[in-house]
Design a protein around this motif. Structure first.
Motif, mmCIF file in Angstrom:
data_model
loop_
_atom_site.group_PDB
_atom_site.id
_atom_site.type_symbol
_atom_site.label_atom_id
_atom_site.label_comp_id
_atom_site.label_asym_id
_atom_site.label_seq_id
_atom_site.Cartn_x
_atom_site.Cartn_y
_atom_site.Cartn_z
ATOM 1 N N PRO A 119 66.574 55.259 78.989
ATOM 2 C CA PRO A 119 65.940 55.484 77.621
ATOM 3 C C PRO A 119 67.283 55.879 76.701
ATOM 4 N N ASP A 120 68.125 56.268 77.372
ATOM 5 C CA ASP A 120 69.427 56.807 76.501
ATOM 6 C C ASP A 120 70.052 55.637 76.137
ATOM 7 N N SER A 121 70.362 54.668 77.106
ATOM 8 C CA SER A 121 71.158 53.679 76.717
ATOM 9 C C SER A 121 70.148 52.619 75.476
ATOM 10 N N ALA A 122 68.867 52.550 75.938
ATOM 11 C CA ALA A 122 68.052 51.880 75.019
ATOM 12 C C ALA A 122 68.268 52.367 73.610
ATOM 13 N N SER A 123 68.179 53.652 73.347
ATOM 14 C CA SER A 123 68.343 53.953 71.898
ATOM 15 C C SER A 123 69.683 53.872 71.524
ATOM 16 N N LYS A 124 70.736 54.002 72.387
ATOM 17 C CA LYS A 124 72.178 53.654 71.954
ATOM 18 C C LYS A 124 72.083 52.256 71.240
ATOM 19 N N SER A 125 71.651 51.259 72.087
ATOM 20 C CA SER A 125 71.825 49.803 71.621
ATOM 21 C C SER A 125 70.859 49.769 70.212
ATOM 22 N N ASN A 126 69.913 50.515 70.029
ATOM 23 C CA ASN A 126 69.016 50.357 68.928
ATOM 24 C C ASN A 126 69.820 50.692 67.677
ATOM 25 N N ILE A 127 70.938 51.960 68.005
ATOM 26 C CA ILE A 127 71.723 52.516 66.848
ATOM 27 C C ILE A 127 72.712 51.491 66.565
ATOM 28 N N ALA A 128 73.267 50.967 67.783
ATOM 29 C CA ALA A 128 74.262 49.925 67.613
ATOM 30 C C ALA A 128 74.077 48.991 66.411
ATOM 31 N N ALA A 145 79.740 53.926 66.316
ATOM 32 C CA ALA A 145 80.669 52.908 67.062
ATOM 33 C C ALA A 145 80.864 51.544 66.478
ATOM 34 N N ARG A 146 82.105 51.246 65.995
ATOM 35 C CA ARG A 146 82.237 49.947 65.434
ATOM 36 C C ARG A 146 82.753 49.091 66.555
ATOM 37 N N PHE A 147 83.087 49.482 67.757
ATOM 38 C CA PHE A 147 83.697 48.481 68.481
ATOM 39 C C PHE A 147 82.417 47.925 69.554
ATOM 40 N N PRO A 148 82.797 46.845 70.089
ATOM 41 C CA PRO A 148 81.702 46.356 70.976
ATOM 42 C C PRO A 148 81.283 47.306 72.188
ATOM 43 N N SER A 149 80.013 47.736 72.298
ATOM 44 C CA SER A 149 79.527 48.514 73.401
ATOM 45 C C SER A 149 80.120 48.440 74.589
ATOM 46 N N ASP A 150 80.255 47.044 74.926
ATOM 47 C CA ASP A 150 80.632 46.605 76.474
ATOM 48 C C ASP A 150 81.907 46.488 76.774
ATOM 49 N N PHE A 151 82.843 47.304 75.694
ATOM 50 C CA PHE A 151 84.477 47.046 75.919
ATOM 51 C C PHE A 151 84.638 47.736 77.089
ATOM 52 N N PRO A 152 85.631 46.938 77.909
ATOM 53 C CA PRO A 152 86.077 47.761 79.167
ATOM 54 C C PRO A 152 86.892 48.915 79.154
ATOM 55 N N ILE A 153 86.637 50.280 79.019
ATOM 56 C CA ILE A 153 87.417 51.172 78.618
ATOM 57 C C ILE A 153 86.985 52.611 79.223
ATOM 58 N N THR A 154 87.416 53.492 79.738
ATOM 59 C CA THR A 154 86.735 54.656 80.206
ATOM 60 C C THR A 154 86.781 55.588 79.254
#
Lengths: 286, 248
Positions: free
Chosen positions: A276-285, B86-95
């Motif tokens: 659920p956490d990452s789902a809400s994150k992608s909504n926000i993105a 966050a304006r960057f791509p969320s799957d960017f490979p970075i820790t």
């Protein structure tokens, strides 16, 4: 396949081809990673195709197509980069225009040069078996420039690729770094054209890094794994294509594309259900 | 710290427009050292634009801006910025740790490796923001609230004297919002803070002062925020739009 290894021991052109594959893999692993994570493969495609113009002009005037390609690639990288930085809305149009007009220019000049047909094919689809030892030194030199640049600028490149606005706030010369990175992409494209030609180059540039992205999650690990994958594809493609006399470049690309599809299916299957956490994150993105 | 000792930001009759549309009009504003200021106003009221002007990412069409007594561009290194999204791509490979370390980059030493001090500071701010346990995790495995804390930690890693936050709690729930603002209150002991928020009622518990922005600036002390003021600000917004559509 055994014939390939037997021939490899005797034939210097095969040895050269194998070395060319190694040199190409290094560049495609290091720079392909940036192209994939920055999502600029269309941009790299534009650079690759516009190279034809430089090759054609150089060929017509009896110069080295390699040098012509290099100049054309850097010019189009800078053009696209400047438009992206300062005139964002028209970026895709310009890439499309450069893409096609570069090709057109190249074909025009090559058509006016006697005996063009054979060379046209090897520009478009590459001919790794025709790589000479002088080409290898050139490729090695380009690899050297690429490795050195990344060693020195790994962190600033990471910052610019990840979040340019933040990098600018930290006082980094973001525009300069971005243009430099595009020039290195241009260099890599020209290097890879030796192996697979300018039409197929985008696949060799992006597929190894894209596959690596299924398994590792840091930039440096991506670079390492993509290089190894590139090495596997070029060597295996060369070996498979040798005996039936298939075009090596096309074989290499199909091998890479097939691996990418299989790897995508595997990683899609093992991906856990979104929390659920990452789902809400992608909504926000969005 | 000598709280409110001197002005760190001075806007003198600043105006800014995107294309033809005015975004900010005649803004005169001073932010004092050590202040925790909330910035509220309707969407399109110019809040984010004001932060961009402070950071020198855009330059005003009219008026003058001083940050730490110098130009915004020169003062940049002393600012920390946390974007709304966050304006960057969320799957960017970075820790997480690599992301926070980006805050340690400096203009004059871009080719240098991070040293022990950089890593120590990154570790400290990750502890402070409660993300140490995720240090080695890629950022695409974080929740929205965790990612927001990473962005705050990245800004803190620069050891800023002024922290600028653009709706830092837009992606977190009410409980997390309180803990994030408790963190800001703690940070305010060593740095000035300007935070954009849509939640006036909530931030008045934390900030020293609320600035209400709707193309023009209506500044108020915390105590002065009443329903009347809010209505004036948002009601005014409608009026301004109306007025300009006539003028064009």
């Amino acid at each position: 396949m055994m014939e390939f290894f037997a021939a490899l021991a005797e034939q210097s052109f095969l040895q050269y081809a194998l070395i060319a594959g190694v040199l190409a893999s290094i560049a495609c692993g290091l720079i392909g990673t940036y192209v994939v994570v920055m999502r600029i493969s269309y941009l790299a495609g534009g650079i690759a195709h516009s190279v034809m113009g430089g090759m054609g002009i150089a060929y017509y005037f009896g110069g080295s197509p390699f040098v012509g390609a290099l100049i054309a690639a850097v010019i189009s990288a800078l053009l696209i980069g400047l438009v992206k930085l300062y005139w964002q809305a028209r970026e895709d149009t310009l890439i499309g225009a450069l893409w096609a007009s570069g090709m057109a220019l190249g074909i025009l000049f090559i058509s006016q040069t006697p005996g063009y047909q054979v060379d046209l094919m090897s520009y478009l689809f590459g001919n790794i078996l025709l790589v000479a030892d002088g080409d290898l030194w050139l490729m090695a030199g380009m690899d050297g420039i690429i490795i050195l640049t990344i060693l020195v600028l790994y962190r600033p490149f990471q910052a610019v690729a990840f979040d340019p606005e933040f990098a600018r706030l930290r006082g980094l010369p973001v525009n300069l770094l971005y243009l430099l990175l595009l020039c290195i992409v241009a260099l890599t494209v020209v290097l890879l054209i030796q192996v697979v030609g300018l039409i197929l180059v985008i696949a060799l540039l992006t597929l190894p890094a894209a596959i690596a992205g299924h398994y590792v999650r840091t930039l440096s690990a991506l670079m390492g794994l993509a290089t190894l994958l590139g090495l596997a594809f070029t060597s295996a493609g060369l070996a498979i294509s040798y005996q039936p006399d298939l075009p090596a470049g096309a074989t290499i690309i199909l091998l890479a594309a097939g691996s990418f599809i299989i790897s995508s299916l595997i990683s899609a299957r093992k991906k856990p259900v979104q929390s659920p956490d990452s789902a809400s994150k992608s909504n926000i993105a969005n | 710290m000598g709280k409110f000792a001197k002005n760190i930001i001075e806007f003198d009759r600043v105006g800014f427009r995107y294309q033809a549309a005015p975004v900010l009009n005649n803004i005169t504003l001073a932010v004092r050292e050590g202040e925790f200021m909330g910035l509220v106003g309707p969407n399109g009221g110019g809040k984010s634009t004001l932060l961009k002007l402070i950071m020198g990412l855009i330059t005003p069409d009219t008026g003058n801006i001083r940050v730490f007594g110098t130009s915004p561009k020169k003062a940049r290194a002393r600012l920390g910025y946390v974007p709304q999204f966050a304006r960057f791509p969320s799957d960017f490979p970075i820790t997480v740790e690599e992301t926070v370390l980006l805050g340690r980059l400096r203009a004059g030493r871009i080719w240098q490796r991070y040293n022990a001090q950089d890593r120590a500071i990154a570790a400290k701010v990750m502890t402070e923001t409660g993300i140490s346990e995720f240090a080695q995790r890629p950022i695409d495995q974080l929740s929205g609230g965790q990612l927001q804390r990473v962005l705050i930690a990245r800004a803190l890693a620069s050891e800023p004297e002024l922290l600028l936050l653009d709706e830092p709690t837009a992606s977190v729930d009410a409980h997390q919002e309180k803990s994030v603002f408790d963190l800001f209150r703690e940070l305010n002991k060593r740095m000035s803070i300007i935070v954009i928020s849509h939640d006036i009622g909530f931030i008045t518990d934390y900030v020293d002062r609320v600035a209400c922005l709707n193309k023009e600036l209506l500044c108020h002390e915390t105590q002065a925020i009443t329903p009347d003021v809010i209505e004036q600000m948002y009601g005014d917004h409608v009026h301004v739009i109306h007025h300009h559509s006539h003028a064009l």
